[in-house]
Motif scaffolding. Structure first.
Motif, PDB file in Angstrom:
ATOM      1  N   PRO A   9       0.958  -1.275  -0.048  1.00  0.00           N
ATOM      2  CA  PRO A   9      -0.078  -0.071   0.125  1.00  0.00           C
ATOM      3  C   PRO A   9       1.026   1.362   0.015  1.00  0.00           C
ATOM      4  CG  PRO A   9       0.139  -0.694   2.158  1.00  0.00           C
ATOM      5  CD  PRO A   9       1.067  -1.669   1.335  1.00  0.00           C
ATOM      6  N   THR A  10       0.138   2.451  -0.174  1.00  0.00           N
ATOM      7  CA  THR A  10       0.698   3.589  -0.004  1.00  0.00           C
ATOM      8  C   THR A  10       0.613   3.975   1.551  1.00  0.00           C
ATOM      9  OG1 THR A  10      -1.161   4.829  -0.676  1.00  0.00           O
ATOM     10  CG2 THR A  10       0.176   4.468  -2.198  1.00  0.00           C
ATOM     11  N   TYR A  11      -0.069   5.449   1.715  1.00  0.00           N
ATOM     12  CA  TYR A  11      -0.463   5.702   3.331  1.00  0.00           C
ATOM     13  C   TYR A  11      -2.032   5.679   3.107  1.00  0.00           C
ATOM     14  CZ  TYR A  11       0.635   9.719   0.308  1.00  0.00           C
ATOM     15  OH  TYR A  11       0.725  10.233  -0.806  1.00  0.00           O
ATOM     16  N   ARG A  12      -2.622   5.335   2.352  1.00  0.00           N
ATOM     17  CA  ARG A  12      -4.059   5.864   2.221  1.00  0.00           C
ATOM     18  C   ARG A  12      -4.978   4.472   2.133  1.00  0.00           C
ATOM     19  NH1 ARG A  12      -5.752  10.732   0.785  1.00  0.00           N
ATOM     20  NH2 ARG A  12      -4.049  11.317  -0.536  1.00  0.00           N
ATOM     21  N   GLU A  13      -4.309   3.329   1.959  1.00  0.00           N
ATOM     22  CA  GLU A  13      -5.176   2.091   1.716  1.00  0.00           C
ATOM     23  C   GLU A  13      -5.818   1.500   2.876  1.00  0.00           C
ATOM     24  OE1 GLU A  13      -4.143   3.299  -1.652  1.00  0.00           O
ATOM     25  OE2 GLU A  13      -2.221   2.678  -0.505  1.00  0.00           O
ATOM     26  N   HIS A  14      -6.612   2.280   3.725  1.00  0.00           N
ATOM     27  CA  HIS A  14      -7.459   1.793   4.806  1.00  0.00           C
ATOM     28  C   HIS A  14      -8.074   0.644   4.499  1.00  0.00           C
ATOM     29  CE1 HIS A  14      -5.050   5.420   5.755  1.00  0.00           C
ATOM     30  NE2 HIS A  14      -6.193   6.145   5.447  1.00  0.00           N
ATOM     31  N   PHE A  49      -0.083  -8.071   3.852  1.00  0.00           N
ATOM     32  CA  PHE A  49      -0.460  -6.651   3.703  1.00  0.00           C
ATOM     33  C   PHE A  49       0.758  -5.969   4.325  1.00  0.00           C
ATOM     34  CE2 PHE A  49      -2.265  -2.494   4.918  1.00  0.00           C
ATOM     35  CZ  PHE A  49      -2.720  -2.288   3.563  1.00  0.00           C
ATOM     36  N   HIS A  50       1.551  -5.112   3.422  1.00  0.00           N
ATOM     37  CA  HIS A  50       2.750  -4.620   3.847  1.00  0.00           C
ATOM     38  C   HIS A  50       2.494  -3.350   4.548  1.00  0.00           C
ATOM     39  CE1 HIS A  50       7.179  -4.585   3.351  1.00  0.00           C
ATOM     40  NE2 HIS A  50       7.140  -3.330   3.131  1.00  0.00           N
ATOM     41  N   LEU A  51       3.591  -2.891   5.544  1.00  0.00           N
ATOM     42  CA  LEU A  51       3.519  -1.598   6.027  1.00  0.00           C
ATOM     43  C   LEU A  51       3.385  -0.391   5.286  1.00  0.00           C
ATOM     44  CD1 LEU A  51       6.343  -1.980   8.678  1.00  0.00           C
ATOM     45  CD2 LEU A  51       3.675  -2.416   9.051  1.00  0.00           C
TER      46      LEU A  51
END
Length: 372
Positions: free
Chosen positions: A92-97, A129-131
């Motif tokens: 993910p990026t930082y938005r894939e909640h 699911f990566h950090l």
């Protein structure tokens, strides 16, 4: 652009779309007649939007250092996330909640990162699911490298289930060199990777029309692999396209680029003010295409969901939000010495010197409190 559900919730006529110049029938990958499945898609989107609202409120109240909203992009994330198999790996990026929710990540663990009490938040190996990656576009390179590793593992042990990685990025990141490099490597080695671009129209304050003169999906042709644009606010269409793309990658046919055409309804982050660069009528034009409104209209019109379903879901969301708030307020910062100890594997004199400075700095606040 593939679309299954129209803005009013009715079914679109065609279930095929052009993929690099050839029509592909997506009917085998669609789930349009299973009420339980459609209700579960709506539930995920509804809960993740409520999570987004609660997280924004927590940040505004000073409980989170920053928040990255996803409102408007629920269909792109839930649809693609639900298409993944357990053995697949998401970057993910930082938005894939929303993707995190589909992978079983505890939502409170995401907030640990934005509260600043951890450098990660969850073990990526447990959920594949990566950090979160805050360095723009770096995750695309990670996804390709990981896919090449899975490709070689499969060759060494054919009994392993076929797997693929998926790299999430935005239209802004598509202008980064890392995206170009990752697509070159993926194409050169037929890596089992899906590039999933959420084109939400804005790279912070730069519109996508400035970044590219053609649909982003068309860029795939230059690298020699398929690209497709899908209605990113149509969760059913997104799920179908992503299932097809992942199957394509897992079967040894190489990478795929998906452009999910969507819209960021809120700010880029809570540190951003979109009114400085975006017109209100643009948001108003996108509101009828809201992914939740669209699927709710379909569920109601087909009799797949009634008032009781939506009322129960609202109650579930309120309970979830209350639990999140309680979890965040109970989070405590780690010991300062532990944070400094995690910088290098072995003690480092400069780090030790900085630790002593910050310990003295903190002690000064304690002395100030005694004299108050």
């Amino acid at each position: 652009m593939l679309q299954v559900l129209a803005a009013d919730g009715t079914m679109a006529a065609g279930l095929s779309a052009e993929v690099t110049g050839r029509p592909v029938d997506f009917s085998p990958y669609l789930s349009t007649s299973d009420p339980d499945h459609l209700r579960s898609l709506y539930r995920d989107m509804f809960l993740i939007r409520r999570f987004d609202q609660e997280s924004t409120a927590l940040q505004r109240q000073g409980q989170l250092a920053l928040w990255v909203p996803l409102t408007g992009q629920e269909a792109a994330q839930i649809g693609s996330g639900r298409a993944l198999e357990p053995q697949d790996y998401a970057f993910p990026t930082y938005r894939e909640h929303g993707v995190a929710l589909t992978r079983g990540v505890e939502l409170a663990e995401i907030l640990r990162l934005f509260r600043g009490v951890t450098n990660g938040g969850w073990d990526p190996r447990e959920r594949n699911f990566h950090l979160y990656t805050l360095v723009l576009a770096a995750q695309s390179l990670h996804a390709v490298g990981y896919a090449m590793g899975m490709q070689r593992d499969q060759l060494a042990d054919p009994s392993l289930p076929p797997a693929a990685s998926i790299a999430y990025f935005g239209d802004g990141a598509s202008s980064e060199g890392d995206i170009h490099e990752s697509m070159v490597f993926a194409a050169s080695f037929d890596a089992p990777v899906v590039f999933f671009c959420q084109n939400n129209q804005w790279a912070i304050s730069v519109p996508s029309t400035v970044q590219t003169r053609v649909p982003l999906a068309q860029r795939a042709e230059g690298y020699g692999f398929p690209g497709i644009r899908v209605d990113g606010n149509d969760v059913v269409a997104v799920e179908a396209v992503t299932r097809w793309a992942l199957e394509h990658a897992r079967s040894g046919k190489g990478p795929v680029l998906i452009e999910a055409y969507t819209y960021r309804m809120s700010a880029h982050t809570t540190a951003d003010d979109p009114t400085k660069y975006r017109l209100s009528h643009d948001e108003q034009e996108w509101q009828p295409r809201d992914p939740l409104v669209r699927l709710e209209a379909h569920l109601r019109s087909t009799g797949m969901a009634d008032d009781a379903f939506f009322e129960d879901l609202g109650a579930e969301a309120r309970t979830m939000a209350a639990g999140l708030r309680e979890a965040v307020l109970s989070m405590t910062a780690p010991d300062l010495a532990d944070r400094f100890a995690a910088v290098y594997a072995e003690p480092h004199p400069l780090i030790q010197e900085e630790l002593r400075f910050f310990e003295q700095y903190e002690a000064g606040f304690a002395d100030e409190g005694k004299h108050a």
